[in-house]
Design an enzyme around this catalytic site. Structure first.
Site, short mmCIF file in Angstrom:
data_model
loop_
_atom_site.label_atom_id
_atom_site.label_comp_id
_atom_site.label_asym_id
_atom_site.label_seq_id
_atom_site.Cartn_x
_atom_site.Cartn_y
_atom_site.Cartn_z
N ASP A 52 5.11 -0.39 6.47
CA ASP A 52 4.81 -0.60 5.04
C ASP A 52 5.86 -1.50 4.43
O ASP A 52 6.91 -1.72 5.03
CB ASP A 52 4.77 0.76 4.29
CG ASP A 52 3.81 0.73 3.10
OD1 ASP A 52 4.13 0.07 2.10
OD2 ASP A 52 2.72 1.33 3.19
N ASP A 78 6.01 -6.90 5.86
CA ASP A 78 4.88 -7.42 5.09
C ASP A 78 3.89 -7.98 6.10
O ASP A 78 4.22 -8.92 6.84
CB ASP A 78 5.40 -8.52 4.15
CG ASP A 78 4.29 -9.24 3.40
OD1 ASP A 78 3.10 -9.02 3.71
OD2 ASP A 78 4.63 -10.04 2.50
N VAL A 79 2.68 -7.42 6.14
CA VAL A 79 1.72 -7.82 7.19
C VAL A 79 1.25 -9.27 7.05
O VAL A 79 0.68 -9.82 7.98
CB VAL A 79 0.49 -6.87 7.24
CG1 VAL A 79 0.89 -5.49 7.69
CG2 VAL A 79 -0.27 -6.85 5.92
N ASN A 105 -4.52 -1.27 8.03
CA ASN A 105 -4.91 -0.50 6.85
C ASN A 105 -4.31 -1.01 5.54
O ASN A 105 -4.88 -0.78 4.48
CB ASN A 105 -4.50 0.97 7.09
CG ASN A 105 -4.55 1.78 5.83
OD1 ASN A 105 -5.59 2.24 5.40
ND2 ASN A 105 -3.38 1.96 5.17
N TYR A 170 -10.89 -8.99 -3.22
CA TYR A 170 -11.04 -7.78 -2.40
C TYR A 170 -12.32 -7.84 -1.58
O TYR A 170 -12.31 -7.64 -0.36
CB TYR A 170 -11.05 -6.54 -3.32
CG TYR A 170 -10.97 -5.22 -2.60
CD1 TYR A 170 -9.73 -4.65 -2.29
CD2 TYR A 170 -12.12 -4.52 -2.23
CE1 TYR A 170 -9.64 -3.44 -1.63
CE2 TYR A 170 -12.05 -3.30 -1.57
CZ TYR A 170 -10.80 -2.76 -1.27
OH TYR A 170 -10.72 -1.55 -0.62
N LYS A 174 -12.52 -8.15 2.45
CA LYS A 174 -13.14 -7.08 3.25
C LYS A 174 -14.37 -7.58 4.01
O LYS A 174 -14.64 -7.13 5.12
CB LYS A 174 -13.51 -5.89 2.35
CG LYS A 174 -12.30 -5.16 1.75
CD LYS A 174 -11.36 -4.58 2.80
CE LYS A 174 -10.26 -3.70 2.19
NZ LYS A 174 -9.27 -3.29 3.19
#
Ligand SMILES: NC(=O)c1ccc[n+]([C@@H]2O[C@H](COP(=O)([O-])OP(=O)(O)OC[C@H]3O[C@@H](n4cnc5c(N)ncnc54)[C@H](O)[C@@H]3O)[C@@H](O)[C@H]2O)c1
Length: 275
Positions: A52, A78-79, A105, A170, A174
């Site tokens: 995270d 940080d992904v 996630n 978003y 997604k």
């Protein structure tokens, strides 16, 4: 054992201890769904790398898993950052020598009409929820390929399948994540690497709670009214999901009996997409 009993034994799906000793990375695991998934996998004996950008809560999650007898380590990152993702994968390999399960996630929401949606917010959401899973997949893939096995579980949403106003980034991230899941499944299959997208409707987490509070203020309603009349309006069951319900699905999808669920969306959506 009679032939009949043998046949019954073969037909019985076995989850018990199947995941024991496996290694998982869960991104965005300091809060909400990621935290519930990390705990649920740890309860099955999986060693979990808790990732995270929220160090304080992430360390807490890893510590509470360890205190309960599980195996977990926190890795800040940080992904959407290549260097951080390489560090995350390196931590898993250095500490556990393998990555069996990757749960992408980490996520966030921003609500605004397209004309008022800033480019910065767009890039941030796409960076975390689409570029992030691409990077973790890209850098975990060689290790999974060498192991001849790997499971990638992408946290999609009902909004991987249907749309909603004011959520341009978003919904786009997604939907894109479902596309990435399909490509990963095709490229992964020859190496026994599978990928699936879990698609929940609203889950009771800080991310959803912020939206409920915002809607209650905007409409002058109680939060309960917002949940029943606005948030769950398209759903058949008028309630939020609990994080543990989604985590249980992720545990199932991590087992070998779910291997053929690859390249697809798995809705858990209170009948949202049934219309
Ligand atoms: N809550 C819902 O209703 C719902 C429904 C469907 C899908 N989802 C998805 O589930 C996932 C988790 O959401 P949640 O509801 O638990 O939200 P949450 O806000 O409780 O948790 C999200 C976590 O992601 C972390 N994060 C944010 N940016 C990051 C980054 N760049 N790198 C690493 N970690 C980062 C946050 O610090 C936080 O701990 C998201 O992908 C979200 O889109 C949520």
């Amino acid at each position: 054992m009679s032939t009949n009993t043998l046949e019954m034994e073969k037909a019985r799906p076995r989850f018990d201890d199947q995941l024991k000793g496996r290694v998982a990375i869960v991104t965005g695991a300091a809060s909400g769904l990621g935290k519930a998934i990390a705990v649920a996998l740890a309860n099955e004996g999986v060693a979990v790398i808790v990732n995270d950008v929220d160090k304080e809560n992430g360390v807490d999650v890893a510590r509470s898993i360890a205190a309960a007898g599980g195996d977990a380590v926190f890795q800040f990152g940080d992904v959407s950052d290549v260097k951080d993702v390489k560090g995350l994968i390196r931590t898993a390999i250095d500490r556990y020598t393998r990555i069996d399960i990757l749960v992408n996630n980490a996520g966030l929401q921003h609500i605004a009409p397209i004309t008022e949606f800033t480019v910065e917010k767009w890039n941030h959401l796409i960076g975390v929820m689409l570029t992030g899973p691409f990077l973790t997949t890209k850098y975990a893939f060689p290790h999974m390929r060498a192991q001849r096995k790997g499971r990638i579980i992408n946290m999609g949403s009902t909004q991987s399948l249907v749309s909603a106003e004011f959520k341009a980034a978003y919904v786009s991230a997604k939907h894109g994540l479902l596309g990435l899941t399909k490509v990963t499944a095709l490229e992964g299959a020859p190496h026994n690497i599978t990928a699936v997208a879990v698609c929940p409707c609203f889950v009771r987490t800080p991310l959803a709670e912020k939206q409920i509070a915002g809607q209650a203020k905007y409409h002058g309603m109680t939060e309960q009214e917002v949940v029943e009349k606005i948030m769950t309006a398209p759903a058949a069951l008028k309630r939020l999901l609990e994080p543990e319900e989604v985590a249980a699905l992720v545990v199932y999808l991590s087992t070998d009996v779910a291997q053929c669920m690859t390249g697809s969306a798995v809705p858990i959506d209170c009948g949202w997409t049934a219309r």
